[in-house]
Design a protein around this motif. Sequence first.
Motif, PDB file in Angstrom:
ATOM      1  N   VAL A 225       0.899  -1.132   0.074  1.00 43.58           N
ATOM      2  CA  VAL A 225       0.034   0.114  -0.129  1.00 43.58           C
ATOM      3  C   VAL A 225       0.771   1.254   0.202  1.00 43.58           C
ATOM      4  N   ARG A 226       0.599   2.264  -0.729  1.00 40.82           N
ATOM      5  CA  ARG A 226       1.342   3.426  -0.810  1.00 40.82           C
ATOM      6  C   ARG A 226       0.705   4.511   0.063  1.00 40.82           C
ATOM      7  N   ASN A 227      -0.482   4.652  -0.053  1.00 42.77           N
ATOM      8  CA  ASN A 227      -1.130   5.465   1.008  1.00 42.77           C
ATOM      9  C   ASN A 227      -2.687   4.893   1.292  1.00 42.77           C
ATOM     10  N   TYR A 228      -3.168   5.344   2.317  1.00 49.08           N
ATOM     11  CA  TYR A 228      -4.750   5.070   2.566  1.00 49.08           C
ATOM     12  C   TYR A 228      -5.430   6.021   3.637  1.00 49.08           C
ATOM     13  N   ARG A 229      -6.822   6.028   3.615  1.00 51.63           N
ATOM     14  CA  ARG A 229      -7.557   6.790   4.322  1.00 51.63           C
ATOM     15  C   ARG A 229      -8.649   5.882   4.559  1.00 51.63           C
ATOM     16  N   MET A 230      -8.949   6.170   6.044  1.00 52.97           N
ATOM     17  CA  MET A 230     -10.236   5.318   6.438  1.00 52.97           C
ATOM     18  C   MET A 230     -11.326   6.467   6.787  1.00 52.97           C
TER      19      MET A 230
ATOM     20  N   ARG B 184     -14.972   2.661   5.387  1.00 51.34           N
ATOM     21  CA  ARG B 184     -14.634   2.715   4.017  1.00 51.34           C
ATOM     22  C   ARG B 184     -13.120   3.169   3.756  1.00 51.34           C
ATOM     23  N   ALA B 185     -12.395   2.292   2.972  1.00 56.63           N
ATOM     24  CA  ALA B 185     -10.990   2.580   2.849  1.00 56.63           C
ATOM     25  C   ALA B 185     -10.759   3.085   1.389  1.00 56.63           C
ATOM     26  N   THR B 186     -10.155   4.111   1.271  1.00 49.18           N
ATOM     27  CA  THR B 186      -9.611   4.562   0.083  1.00 49.18           C
ATOM     28  C   THR B 186      -8.077   4.556   0.202  1.00 49.18           C
TER      29      THR B 186
ATOM     30  N   SER C  73       0.937   2.455  -8.310  1.00 47.23           N
ATOM     31  CA  SER C  73      -0.181   3.235  -8.993  1.00 47.23           C
ATOM     32  C   SER C  73      -0.541   4.359  -8.062  1.00 47.23           C
ATOM     33  N   THR C  74      -0.684   5.445  -8.950  1.00 48.97           N
ATOM     34  CA  THR C  74      -1.492   6.817  -8.115  1.00 48.97           C
ATOM     35  C   THR C  74      -3.011   6.593  -8.108  1.00 48.97           C
ATOM     36  N   LYS C  75      -3.499   5.731  -8.956  1.00 50.96           N
ATOM     37  CA  LYS C  75      -4.962   5.463  -8.823  1.00 50.96           C
ATOM     38  C   LYS C  75      -5.515   5.010  -7.641  1.00 50.96           C
ATOM     39  N   ASP C  76      -6.518   5.718  -6.936  1.00 46.45           N
ATOM     40  CA  ASP C  76      -6.880   5.257  -5.829  1.00 46.45           C
ATOM     41  C   ASP C  76      -8.225   4.096  -5.900  1.00 46.45           C
ATOM     42  N   LYS C  77      -8.154   3.256  -4.992  1.00 47.59           N
ATOM     43  CA  LYS C  77      -9.291   2.256  -5.037  1.00 47.59           C
ATOM     44  C   LYS C  77     -10.059   2.475  -3.821  1.00 47.59           C
ATOM     45  N   VAL C  78     -11.162   1.950  -3.890  1.00 41.52           N
ATOM     46  CA  VAL C  78     -12.227   2.036  -2.761  1.00 41.52           C
ATOM     47  C   VAL C  78     -12.601   0.927  -2.090  1.00 41.52           C
ATOM     48  N   MET C  79     -12.771   0.508  -1.116  1.00 38.00           N
ATOM     49  CA  MET C  79     -13.689  -0.942  -0.667  1.00 38.00           C
ATOM     50  C   MET C  79     -13.976  -0.644   0.719  1.00 38.00           C
ATOM     51  N   TYR C  80     -14.821  -1.337   1.183  1.00 34.49           N
ATOM     52  CA  TYR C  80     -15.414  -1.258   2.470  1.00 34.49           C
ATOM     53  C   TYR C  80     -14.729  -2.504   3.258  1.00 34.49           C
ATOM     54  N   VAL C  81     -14.306  -2.301   4.432  1.00 33.18           N
ATOM     55  CA  VAL C  81     -13.638  -3.279   5.186  1.00 33.18           C
ATOM     56  C   VAL C  81     -14.529  -3.656   6.616  1.00 33.18           C
ATOM     57  N   SER C  82     -14.698  -4.641   6.621  1.00 32.95           N
ATOM     58  CA  SER C  82     -15.203  -5.056   7.928  1.00 32.95           C
ATOM     59  C   SER C  82     -14.173  -6.085   8.882  1.00 32.95           C
ATOM     60  N   SER C  83     -13.924  -5.933   9.843  1.00 32.70           N
ATOM     61  CA  SER C  83     -12.856  -6.490  10.972  1.00 32.70           C
ATOM     62  C   SER C  83     -13.246  -7.078  12.124  1.00 32.70           C
ATOM     63  N   ILE C  84     -13.081  -8.268  12.544  1.00 29.69           N
ATOM     64  CA  ILE C  84     -13.640  -8.544  13.902  1.00 29.69           C
ATOM     65  C   ILE C  84     -12.345  -8.552  14.799  1.00 29.69           C
ATOM     66  N   TRP C  85     -12.412  -8.055  15.856  1.00 33.99           N
ATOM     67  CA  TRP C  85     -11.241  -7.899  16.835  1.00 33.99           C
ATOM     68  C   TRP C  85     -11.601  -8.666  18.079  1.00 33.99           C
TER      69      TRP C  85
ATOM     70  N   ALA D 113     -15.892  -1.143  -3.681  1.00 33.67           N
ATOM     71  CA  ALA D 113     -16.938  -0.307  -3.662  1.00 33.67           C
ATOM     72  C   ALA D 113     -17.700  -0.563  -5.015  1.00 33.67           C
ATOM     73  N   ALA D 114     -18.978  -0.464  -5.064  1.00 34.03           N
ATOM     74  CA  ALA D 114     -19.390  -0.501  -6.247  1.00 34.03           C
ATOM     75  C   ALA D 114     -18.998   0.551  -7.420  1.00 34.03           C
ATOM     76  N   VAL D 115     -18.906   2.000  -6.655  1.00 38.19           N
ATOM     77  CA  VAL D 115     -18.623   2.935  -7.754  1.00 38.19           C
ATOM     78  C   VAL D 115     -17.178   3.051  -7.134  1.00 38.19           C
ATOM     79  N   PRO D 116     -15.999   3.304  -8.160  1.00 37.97           N
ATOM     80  CA  PRO D 116     -14.868   3.391  -7.576  1.00 37.97           C
ATOM     81  C   PRO D 116     -14.390   4.657  -6.847  1.00 37.97           C
ATOM     82  N   ASP D 117     -14.932   5.734  -6.995  1.00 38.36           N
ATOM     83  CA  ASP D 117     -14.921   6.828  -6.284  1.00 38.36           C
ATOM     84  C   ASP D 117     -15.517   6.948  -5.031  1.00 38.36           C
ATOM     85  N   GLY D 118     -16.282   5.869  -4.729  1.00 37.98           N
ATOM     86  CA  GLY D 118     -17.171   5.908  -3.226  1.00 37.98           C
ATOM     87  C   GLY D 118     -18.327   6.559  -3.413  1.00 37.98           C
ATOM     88  N   SER D 119     -18.740   7.433  -4.417  1.00 36.71           N
ATOM     89  CA  SER D 119     -19.815   8.274  -4.220  1.00 36.71           C
ATOM     90  C   SER D 119     -21.076   7.696  -4.614  1.00 36.71           C
TER      91      SER D 119
END
Length: 132
Positions: A66-71, A89-91, A97-109, A126-132
């Motif tokens: 991973v190069r960068n991320y945002r939650m 939601r994680a971007t 790559s410089t192109k962002d990907k978006v996904m939804y994450v569920s983690s059990i701790w 994410a169904a829509v890559p930019d998350g909108s």
Amino acid sequence: MTRTPRRNEALMAELLTCETAVWEALMSGDMAQDAAALDAGFLGVYPDGFAGKDDHTGQLASGPTVRNYRMDQARVMELGPDYALLSYRATYSRPYSTKDKVMYVSSIWKRTGTGWINVFSQDTPAAVPDGS
């Protein structure tokens, strides 16, 4: 057990700190840090299939993934006295790559005597890559 908003905020903060440690390990390529966050029986469910702890840490053998991320949009749900679910939601982008990907994450701790450990994670693109 019903949690008060303040206790939910504290749980959210604890789990976000734990989840951030996993992302930071992926950014730095630190296999030991990644391994320390995952339970021996860890199960990951990803678009390309199932993964165990060795699969998750092994992806770092060639360096950062991973190069960068945002939650954002985080939510927490207590599943029992020693288990909690963190969803968000994680971007992020990959090192190549410089192109962002978006996904939804569920983690059990799971709470242990020394802190929280990740027992399960599922990533959903994410169904829509930019998350909108």
